[in-house]
Design an enzyme around this catalytic site. Structure first.
Site, PDB file in Angstrom:
ATOM      1  N   ARG A 177      43.573  32.866  41.995  1.00 47.71           N
ATOM      2  CA  ARG A 177      43.338  33.215  40.577  1.00 47.71           C
ATOM      3  C   ARG A 177      41.866  33.075  40.181  1.00 47.71           C
ATOM      4  O   ARG A 177      41.545  32.635  39.075  1.00 47.71           O
ATOM      5  CB  ARG A 177      44.208  32.375  39.633  1.00 47.71           C
ATOM      6  CG  ARG A 177      45.681  32.504  39.889  1.00 47.71           C
ATOM      7  CD  ARG A 177      46.216  33.932  39.644  1.00 47.71           C
ATOM      8  NE  ARG A 177      47.550  34.025  40.193  1.00 47.71           N
ATOM      9  CZ  ARG A 177      47.801  34.481  41.430  1.00 47.71           C
ATOM     10  NH1 ARG A 177      46.833  34.961  42.204  1.00 47.71           N
ATOM     11  NH2 ARG A 177      49.027  34.520  41.890  1.00 47.71           N
ATOM     12  N   SER A 227      51.964  32.331  33.250  1.00 50.87           N
ATOM     13  CA  SER A 227      51.823  30.936  33.714  1.00 50.87           C
ATOM     14  C   SER A 227      50.565  30.338  33.093  1.00 50.87           C
ATOM     15  O   SER A 227      49.465  30.865  33.293  1.00 50.87           O
ATOM     16  CB  SER A 227      51.684  30.895  35.234  1.00 50.87           C
ATOM     17  OG  SER A 227      52.856  31.399  35.819  1.00 50.87           O
ATOM     18  N   GLU A 297      45.233  28.045  34.224  1.00 47.43           N
ATOM     19  CA  GLU A 297      45.031  29.416  34.723  1.00 47.43           C
ATOM     20  C   GLU A 297      44.522  30.276  33.560  1.00 47.43           C
ATOM     21  O   GLU A 297      43.677  31.130  33.713  1.00 47.43           O
ATOM     22  CB  GLU A 297      46.358  29.976  35.251  1.00 47.43           C
ATOM     23  CG  GLU A 297      46.213  31.385  35.777  1.00 47.43           C
ATOM     24  CD  GLU A 297      47.453  31.856  36.542  1.00 47.43           C
ATOM     25  OE1 GLU A 297      48.078  31.039  37.243  1.00 47.43           O
ATOM     26  OE2 GLU A 297      47.772  33.047  36.424  1.00 47.43           O
TER      27      GLU A 297
HETATM   28  C1  LIG Z   1      54.305  37.695  30.826  1.00 47.70           C
HETATM   29  C2  LIG Z   1      53.126  37.529  31.742  1.00 47.70           C
HETATM   30  C3  LIG Z   1      53.306  37.532  33.116  1.00 47.70           C
HETATM   31  C4  LIG Z   1      52.209  37.372  33.976  1.00 47.70           C
HETATM   32  N1  LIG Z   1      52.423  37.397  35.322  1.00 47.70           N
HETATM   33  C5  LIG Z   1      51.383  37.265  36.156  1.00 47.70           C
HETATM   34  C6  LIG Z   1      51.573  37.285  37.589  1.00 47.70           C
HETATM   35  O1  LIG Z   1      52.678  37.451  38.082  1.00 47.70           O
HETATM   36  N2  LIG Z   1      50.474  37.142  38.382  1.00 47.70           N
HETATM   37  C7  LIG Z   1      49.214  36.950  37.872  1.00 47.70           C
HETATM   38  O2  LIG Z   1      48.271  36.841  38.651  1.00 47.70           O
HETATM   39  N3  LIG Z   1      49.009  36.931  36.537  1.00 47.70           N
HETATM   40  C8  LIG Z   1      50.046  37.074  35.677  1.00 47.70           C
HETATM   41  N4  LIG Z   1      49.833  37.039  34.322  1.00 47.70           N
HETATM   42  C9  LIG Z   1      48.479  36.784  33.817  1.00 47.70           C
HETATM   43  C10 LIG Z   1      47.618  38.041  33.599  1.00 47.70           C
HETATM   44  O3  LIG Z   1      48.397  39.199  33.392  1.00 47.70           O
HETATM   45  C11 LIG Z   1      46.641  38.270  34.749  1.00 47.70           C
HETATM   46  O4  LIG Z   1      45.772  37.158  34.909  1.00 47.70           O
HETATM   47  C12 LIG Z   1      45.793  39.533  34.556  1.00 47.70           C
HETATM   48  O5  LIG Z   1      45.091  39.788  35.748  1.00 47.70           O
HETATM   49  C13 LIG Z   1      44.783  39.410  33.416  1.00 47.70           C
HETATM   50  O6  LIG Z   1      44.312  40.714  33.133  1.00 47.70           O
HETATM   51  P1  LIG Z   1      43.832  41.154  31.683  1.00 47.70           P
HETATM   52  O7  LIG Z   1      43.304  42.528  31.784  1.00 47.70           O
HETATM   53  O8  LIG Z   1      44.900  40.927  30.681  1.00 47.70           O
HETATM   54  O9  LIG Z   1      42.623  40.163  31.452  1.00 47.70           O
HETATM   55  P2  LIG Z   1      42.301  39.306  30.152  1.00 47.70           P
HETATM   56  O10 LIG Z   1      43.383  38.320  29.913  1.00 47.70           O
HETATM   57  O11 LIG Z   1      41.920  40.183  29.033  1.00 47.70           O
HETATM   58  O12 LIG Z   1      41.007  38.548  30.660  1.00 47.70           O
HETATM   59  C14 LIG Z   1      41.109  37.588  31.707  1.00 47.70           C
HETATM   60  C15 LIG Z   1      39.725  37.395  32.305  1.00 47.70           C
HETATM   61  O13 LIG Z   1      39.371  38.584  33.005  1.00 47.70           O
HETATM   62  C16 LIG Z   1      38.092  39.041  32.571  1.00 47.70           C
HETATM   63  N5  LIG Z   1      38.073  40.513  32.637  1.00 47.70           N
HETATM   64  C17 LIG Z   1      38.919  41.384  32.032  1.00 47.70           C
HETATM   65  N6  LIG Z   1      38.550  42.657  32.314  1.00 47.70           N
HETATM   66  C18 LIG Z   1      37.448  42.564  33.111  1.00 47.70           C
HETATM   67  C19 LIG Z   1      36.579  43.530  33.717  1.00 47.70           C
HETATM   68  N7  LIG Z   1      36.739  44.841  33.557  1.00 47.70           N
HETATM   69  N8  LIG Z   1      35.529  43.063  34.453  1.00 47.70           N
HETATM   70  C20 LIG Z   1      35.317  41.732  34.616  1.00 47.70           C
HETATM   71  N9  LIG Z   1      36.098  40.788  34.069  1.00 47.70           N
HETATM   72  C21 LIG Z   1      37.147  41.201  33.322  1.00 47.70           C
HETATM   73  C22 LIG Z   1      37.960  38.528  31.148  1.00 47.70           C
HETATM   74  O14 LIG Z   1      36.605  38.435  30.764  1.00 47.70           O
HETATM   75  C23 LIG Z   1      38.645  37.170  31.243  1.00 47.70           C
HETATM   76  O15 LIG Z   1      37.751  36.194  31.739  1.00 47.70           O
HETATM   77  C24 LIG Z   1      50.909  37.200  33.444  1.00 47.70           C
HETATM   78  C25 LIG Z   1      50.723  37.215  32.056  1.00 47.70           C
HETATM   79  C26 LIG Z   1      51.818  37.380  31.200  1.00 47.70           C
HETATM   80  C27 LIG Z   1      51.595  37.418  29.713  1.00 47.70           C
END
Ligand SMILES: Cc1cc2nc3c(=O)[nH]c(=O)nc-3n(C[C@H](O)[C@H](O)[C@H](O)COP(=O)(O)OP(=O)(O)OC[C@H]3O[C@@H](n4cnc5c(N)ncnc54)[C@H](O)[C@@H]3O)c2cc1C
EC number: 1.3.1.98
Length: 305
Positions: A177, A227, A297
């Site tokens: 992560r 998580s 996380e």
């Molecule tokens: C119901 C639910 C289930 C989930 N299940 C999982 C799972 O099974 N596995 C898992 O790994 N995660 C899971 N997650 C967590 C989440 O979806 C992941 O961590 C996902 O990768 C975050 O992506 P995001 O675009 O929403 O990023 P955000 O939450 O918007 O941002 C997270 C971080 O990424 C950075 N970021 C976003 N876009 C970029 C970009 N273009 N360039 C550089 N940095 C960037 C942001 O600055 C921030 O630091 C879950 C979340 C929820 C709500």
């Protein structure tokens, strides 16, 4: 004219009026539906605009925050100063042989479905992760034994100084992560995934199975960040929380899920303060009962109210 008006005008010139919001509540842009107002929320539609916004924040020395789908962040109740950028309008996905090229604002779920449509295997694990492609790279997102690292070829990024560069898998230091992007704060623009030809029926069966597992175990009917904690070495965070008797407990509108103890849900209009207090309650109790420090996380950003 106030400085913020100057910045607003410049942002409108770069991205267009319809793509620049002022004093925008971030609870509308995070999946947990929590968060105070951002001074500016911008949605560039081209890579040039992304670079121009970055150069602008450098010129004015304005705080800058990048958001993907907002699925792994809690924005504090006082909101975010400066510019918040989301790449949701940069969401093109295309295929070249066994490679998929996705812009970073695309949903990783959509890329997983696209891979199925082109009989490509490797991204099945991502079919239920509610993040963007950029967020998935930054977090090295993973599930059910797969992670981004397994299928990544290279990414195009723009640095905090506005320079474009290509980074290969090994440059990104993808770990559990995490990635080097959490230190450099580069903005991921585009990602090339290396997949393999597969049997579409088998790919679909695997995706259906993972979706079933997710839906039966996770409280997807409530807003959450997924998580909250990383898996501590040798333990499962959810099990430790469950064994601490914390399910159903919380502060204000936030509650440790009764369906999956690793999730804290926004049950009833929780504030960020409620959510963060619930996190602290969980960490303190687990530390007292089991001596284990739970590491976050989820990312907590912004200012207190
Ligand atoms: C119901 C639910 C289930 C989930 N299940 C999982 C799972 O099974 N596995 C898992 O790994 N995660 C899971 N997650 C967590 C989440 O979806 C992941 O961590 C996902 O990768 C975050 O992506 P995001 O675009 O929403 O990023 P955000 O939450 O918007 O941002 C997270 C971080 O990424 C950075 N970021 C976003 N876009 C970029 C970009 N273009 N360039 C550089 N940095 C960037 C942001 O600055 C921030 O630091 C879950 C979340 C929820 C709500």
């Amino acid at each position: 004219m106030y400085a913020n008006d100057v910045i607003y005008q410049e942002l409108v010139q770069i991205c267009g009026k319809e793509n620049v919001l002022r004093d925008e509540p971030m609870k509308y842009h995070t999946l947990v539906k929590i968060g105070g107002k951002a001074d500016f929320l911008v949605w560039p539609t081209t890579y040039e605009q992304v670079v121009d916004v970055i150069r602008l924040k450098e010129k004015f020395q304005i705080p800058f925050t990048l958001l993907g789908n907002g699925s792994n962040v809690i924005v504090r109740d006082g909101g975010i100063r400066g510019i918040v950028m989301q790449l949701k309008h940069l969401a093109e996905i295309k295929v070249e042989g066994e490679k998929i090229i996705a812009q970073s604002g695309a949903d990783i779920k959509a890329v997983s479905r696209f891979a199925l449509e082109h009989s490509l295997t490797g991204l099945e694990f991502a079919c239920g992760i509610p993040g963007s492609v950029g967020g998935a790279i930054m977090m090295n997102a993973g599930a059910y034994g797969g992670e981004v690292k397994d299928v990544l070829d290279h990414v195009k990024v723009v640095t905090q100084k506005g320079e474009l560069k290509t980074m290969y898998k090994d440059d990104l230091q993808l770990g559990y992560r995490t990635s080097i992007i959490s230190k450099t704060h580069d903005v991921v623009l585009e990602v090339v995934f290396q997949l393999e030809k597969g049997d579409p029926q088998k790919i679909k069966a695997k995706m259906d199975d993972l979706t079933f597992q997710r839906e039966s175990k996770q409280p997807l009917e409530y807003p959450s960040v997924g998580s909250v904690f990383k898996r501590p070495p040798g333990y499962f965070a959810g099990k430790l929380i469950q064994d601490s008797g914390l399910q159903g407990k919380g502060v204000g509108g936030a509650e440790v899920s009764t369906k999956h103890a690793g999730f804290i849900i926004n049950k009833n209009n929780a504030t960020a303060a409620d959510y963060i207090a619930t996190i602290e309650m969980v960490r303190k109790t687990v530390k007292e009962k089991f001596g284990v420090e739970l590491e976050l996380e989820v990312k907590i950003i912004g200012e207190d109210a």
